[in-house]
Write an enzyme that holds these catalytic residues in place. Sequence first.
Site, short mmCIF file in Angstrom:
data_model
loop_
_atom_site.label_atom_id
_atom_site.label_comp_id
_atom_site.label_asym_id
_atom_site.label_seq_id
_atom_site.Cartn_x
_atom_site.Cartn_y
_atom_site.Cartn_z
N HIS A 72 24.62 57.38 40.79
CA HIS A 72 23.67 56.27 40.64
C HIS A 72 22.83 56.49 39.39
CE1 HIS A 72 23.46 54.65 45.02
NE2 HIS A 72 24.68 54.96 44.67
N TYR A 200 13.42 51.83 47.39
CA TYR A 200 12.23 52.37 48.04
C TYR A 200 11.22 51.24 48.17
CZ TYR A 200 13.81 57.20 47.22
OH TYR A 200 14.50 58.38 47.24
N PRO A 292 10.70 63.92 52.93
CA PRO A 292 12.00 63.45 52.41
C PRO A 292 11.91 62.38 51.31
CG PRO A 292 11.61 62.54 54.59
CD PRO A 292 10.49 63.50 54.33
N LYS A 296 14.31 65.82 47.97
CA LYS A 296 14.35 67.03 47.16
C LYS A 296 14.75 68.30 47.91
CE LYS A 296 13.15 65.30 43.23
NZ LYS A 296 14.27 65.08 42.30
N TYR A 384 12.72 62.41 39.39
CA TYR A 384 13.68 61.95 40.40
C TYR A 384 15.08 62.51 40.16
CZ TYR A 384 15.59 58.91 43.97
OH TYR A 384 16.20 58.45 45.11
C1 PHB Z 1 19.27 59.47 52.18
O1 PHB Z 1 20.21 58.82 51.70
O2 PHB Z 1 19.36 60.02 53.28
C2 PHB Z 1 17.99 59.58 51.44
C3 PHB Z 1 17.88 59.02 50.18
C4 PHB Z 1 16.70 59.12 49.48
C5 PHB Z 1 15.61 59.77 50.05
C6 PHB Z 1 15.72 60.34 51.31
C7 PHB Z 1 16.91 60.25 52.01
O3 PHB Z 1 14.46 59.84 49.37
#
Ligand code: PHB
Length: 393
Positions: A72, A200, A292, A296, A384
């Site tokens: 991505h 997000y 989460p 990270k 990120y």
């Molecule tokens: C996930 O795909 O499980 C995932 C992706 C981004 C995050 C946390 C979990 O910040």
Amino acid sequence: MHTQVGIVGAGPAGLLLGHLLHRMGVDSVILEARDREHVMNRVRAGVLEQFTADLMTHLGVGARLHREGLRHESVYLSFAGRRHLVPLAELTGGKAIYVYGQNEVVKDLMEARISTGRPLHYEVQNASVHHIDSPRPVIRYTANGRQQELTCDFIAGCDGFHGICRPALGDAVRFYDRTYPFGWLGILAEAPPSSEALVYTYHDRGFALFSMRSPNITRLYFQVPPDEDIDRWSDDAIWQEMLRRMTTCDGWKPNVGPILNKNVTAMRSFVTEPMCAGRLYLAGDAAHIVPPTGAKGLNLAAFDVLHLGRAIAAFYRTGKTDLLRQYSDTALERAWKTQRFSWWMTQTLHRFPDENPFDSKRQLSDLGYLTSSKAAMTSLAENYVGLPVDIEL
Ligand code: PHB
Ligand code: APR
């Protein structure tokens, strides 16, 4: 029995350390409390930083990641009903993230371990560590009903947050932590992802996250109270809440499908200082936990393991202990930078029970600034995709 490095825990940290040491000609024994299926099938986050993907490639365990993982080059931030694209690769000189389930990483590493023929014992019970201040630390455990003793040159505590190694560090360590007044309700759904990038979302009703695992599987989360009972949520109620938080003004929303798995995860930030005592060294969740937001945890574990593996290998090659002595400081410097970023993303995107209207206005302004300033967006992007790491062994 004797080994050079006794590794407690066969999560991503323990398995990756075992493989790294193998590549550098160092022997290890991995001891895991749970059975193989349990370890392999745990559903966890699924985002690899550029360096973690590069490290796996460098260690010869990246073939399936490159075949099946999804690269991505951007991510969306969504608020006030609109999605804003953050072009990660454009802002970081071509770096990206890789969406690849943590359980897939674990599967690849288990296979790699088997092919080396080096020992990995599942379902060991009552593991305990002893004599960490001597040159011959010992792990005692029970396997198949029999008491075993493994003497080691070094012990690596890769046994996660609830393991036995951190308590064995003794009284000289300090802990820093913060718990958050919310958790994430997460689902895996059989539905093709409706967006090519993660989303997000900051919403009046709380945070939500759109992610994926494959061209057919969507992974979604939303913020709930920390002690939320998953059984209170029917599949219909989950979809209703997901759609309510995620649907944007232009009509974008996740595709709906059968829910394959659902759970609630509490969130915390936690750091152990220092990350070692005597010949016992912690790596991964045993030493630190991040919330989460930003995904990270696994990447921080990979950073620890790279530096611990390197330090141990250097010791055998040269007899020098300088890298071992620096390990905790090196790992903690990264851990704190990652704590800062994960905390910042968490507090920017979630609703807090004790907040007032000032706080939500400030959060919206923060997000507005972030998505309109190239400088702010670049700072987000470089964190990120992961701050630079030298992966040469
Ligand atoms: C996930 O795909 O499980 C995932 C992706 C981004 C995050 C946390 C979990 O910040
Ligand atoms: N004896 C042996 N093994 C143990 C013991 C014990 N007493 N206690 C725990 N373990 C095992 C667990 O069963 C688990 O398989 O240690 C392993 C620790 O793995 P993780 O919890 O996955 O931790 P880590 O390898 O540090 O991974 C870090 O993975 O768990 C995520 O959020 C975490 O993304 C982060 C990354």
